[in-house]
Design a protein around this motif. Structure first.
Motif, mmCIF file in Angstrom:
data_model
loop_
_atom_site.group_PDB
_atom_site.id
_atom_site.type_symbol
_atom_site.label_atom_id
_atom_site.label_comp_id
_atom_site.label_asym_id
_atom_site.label_seq_id
_atom_site.Cartn_x
_atom_site.Cartn_y
_atom_site.Cartn_z
ATOM 1 N N PRO A 121 8.148 8.212 5.301
ATOM 2 C CA PRO A 121 8.971 7.940 6.478
ATOM 3 C C PRO A 121 8.149 7.492 7.685
ATOM 4 N N ALA A 122 6.913 8.022 7.841
ATOM 5 C CA ALA A 122 6.073 7.659 8.990
ATOM 6 C C ALA A 122 4.645 8.072 8.695
ATOM 7 N N LEU A 123 3.706 7.559 9.489
ATOM 8 C CA LEU A 123 2.314 7.958 9.391
ATOM 9 C C LEU A 123 2.021 8.941 10.516
ATOM 10 N N PHE B 179 -1.758 6.850 16.423
ATOM 11 C CA PHE B 179 -0.734 5.867 16.070
ATOM 12 C C PHE B 179 0.509 6.003 16.941
ATOM 13 N N ALA B 180 1.158 4.870 17.158
ATOM 14 C CA ALA B 180 2.518 4.839 17.692
ATOM 15 C C ALA B 180 3.459 4.560 16.539
ATOM 16 N N MET B 181 4.648 5.170 16.578
ATOM 17 C CA MET B 181 5.607 5.022 15.495
ATOM 18 C C MET B 181 6.984 4.710 16.052
ATOM 19 N N LYS B 182 7.656 3.716 15.463
ATOM 20 C CA LYS B 182 9.032 3.373 15.817
ATOM 21 C C LYS B 182 9.884 3.450 14.552
ATOM 22 N N LYS B 183 10.859 4.370 14.546
ATOM 23 C CA LYS B 183 11.742 4.455 13.379
ATOM 24 C C LYS B 183 12.713 3.289 13.412
ATOM 25 N N LEU C 189 0.848 -1.194 0.000
ATOM 26 C CA LEU C 189 0.000 0.000 0.000
ATOM 27 C C LEU C 189 0.883 1.242 0.000
ATOM 28 N N ASN C 190 0.350 2.376 -0.436
ATOM 29 C CA ASN C 190 1.087 3.627 -0.248
ATOM 30 C C ASN C 190 0.751 4.206 1.129
ATOM 31 N N ASN C 191 1.430 5.298 1.493
ATOM 32 C CA ASN C 191 1.263 5.835 2.845
ATOM 33 C C ASN C 191 -0.176 6.216 3.160
ATOM 34 N N ALA C 192 -0.857 6.837 2.211
ATOM 35 C CA ALA C 192 -2.240 7.254 2.457
ATOM 36 C C ALA C 192 -3.140 6.040 2.693
ATOM 37 N N GLN C 193 -2.944 5.000 1.913
ATOM 38 C CA GLN C 193 -3.733 3.776 2.105
ATOM 39 C C GLN C 193 -3.386 3.101 3.431
ATOM 40 N N LEU C 194 -2.101 3.105 3.778
ATOM 41 C CA LEU C 194 -1.695 2.538 5.065
ATOM 42 C C LEU C 194 -2.418 3.237 6.211
ATOM 43 N N GLN C 195 -2.481 4.555 6.143
ATOM 44 C CA GLN C 195 -3.121 5.322 7.212
ATOM 45 C C GLN C 195 -4.601 4.977 7.316
#
Length: 296
Positions: free
Chosen positions: A148-150, A155-159, A127-133
């Protein structure tokens, strides 16, 4: 008849002796006899032929024994299955990812998780980022590898990793024999960007990196995804700025070159809902972070 009474009945039916059945169940004989009598009254059927020296099963008792053993076995299987699901050893995990992530760290994470939890079924969804979100919000996926991130308060994000940016050029392009080039080359060639929509996207990140480096891209060609962009590069339609991990895989018709001076970096992150309680997601994030630490 409840499950405990069913257990009492099976013990007596298998032992064909109230005393031995009571000992097996670690209880006194009189309450066991009362329980069996209560079952017979509830079912309106005699389950045992009670003789002076022995007891035997009636036809109703034989059928109840057959069904009870099957039901209790299913109950044990269900308890084991639920316990393993609760521990994350079995079940399903739906993983969304941007296409470029498959060139870098994501395959190593998938392999490591599968080796640790072989019975968890992983559904992998590009998926692209928009679809992922959108799909993470609607709980259609459980975790998302984004670049790079949503950005979402839920959401929680871990780089996981940072990468340099490279430029993919047709192998027929005459730009010298070195492994580096600069942005001036873009003046004569199309810059292939992806995705075309939705925006903002990775394309906008590349355009901003070029602008911050003092270069406003004059010739822009938009396409839908990384694979299409690379195909266009291979046939000579232009050049494309890609993450360094993409350049780690050889591709016919393309050379990957470093940009001097560097115009920026791009990150891969793992994203999941803050209210996510599933142990599968927690286990997957731990594996992803462990693999990232080892690779970096």
């Amino acid at each position: 008849m409840n499950f405990k009474q069913m257990t009492y009945f099976v013990a007596v039916a298998e032992e064909l002796h109230f005393g031995r059945a009571a000992e097996r169940l670690d209880m006194a004989q009189p309450p066991l006899s009362r329980q069996i009598k209560q079952i017979e009254e509830e079912l309106e059927a005699t389950l045992f032929n009670r003789g002076r020296s022995a007891i035997t099963l009636t036809q109703a008792g034989e059928k109840l024994l057959e069904r009870s053993k099957s039901i209790l076995a299913q109950l044990d299987d269900t308890k084991l299955e639920i316990r393993r699901l609760g521990q994350g050893a079995e079940g399903r995990l739906r993983i969304g990812f941007v296409g470029s992530a498959t060139y870098g760290i994501v395959p190593s994470i998938i392999k490591s998780f599968r080796a640790t939890y072989p019975l968890v079924n992983m559904n992998l969804i590009p998926l692209n980022n928009a679809q992922l979100q959108r799909q993470l919000v609607s709980r259609m996926i459980d975790v998302a590898f984004a670049r790079p991130a949503l950005s979402d308060s839920e959401f929680a994000m871990k780089k996981l990793v940072d990468e340099d940016l490279l430029i993919a050029v047709p192998d027929t392009m005459e730009i010298g024999t070195g492994r580096t080039t600069n942005l001036d080359m873009l003046a004569e060639h199309n810059l292939i960007l992806y995705p075309e929509y939705p925006r903002p996207s990775y394309a906008d990140m590349v355009l901003k990196a070029c602008k911050d480096a003092g270069y406003d891209v004059p010739n822009r060609v938009f396409t839908m995804d990384l694979q299409t962009a690379l195909s266009l590069v291979a046939i000579g339609e232009g050049v494309c700025v890609v993450p360094a991990s993409v350049g780690s895989a050889t591709r016919n018709g393309i050379r990957f070159m470093r940009i001097t001076p560097e115009i920026g970096r791009t990150a891969v992150s793992i994203n999941y809902r803050l209210d996510e309680q599933g142990v599968h997601v927690q286990n997957f994030v731990k594996v992803a972070q462990s693999v990232a630490r080892k690779l970096t």
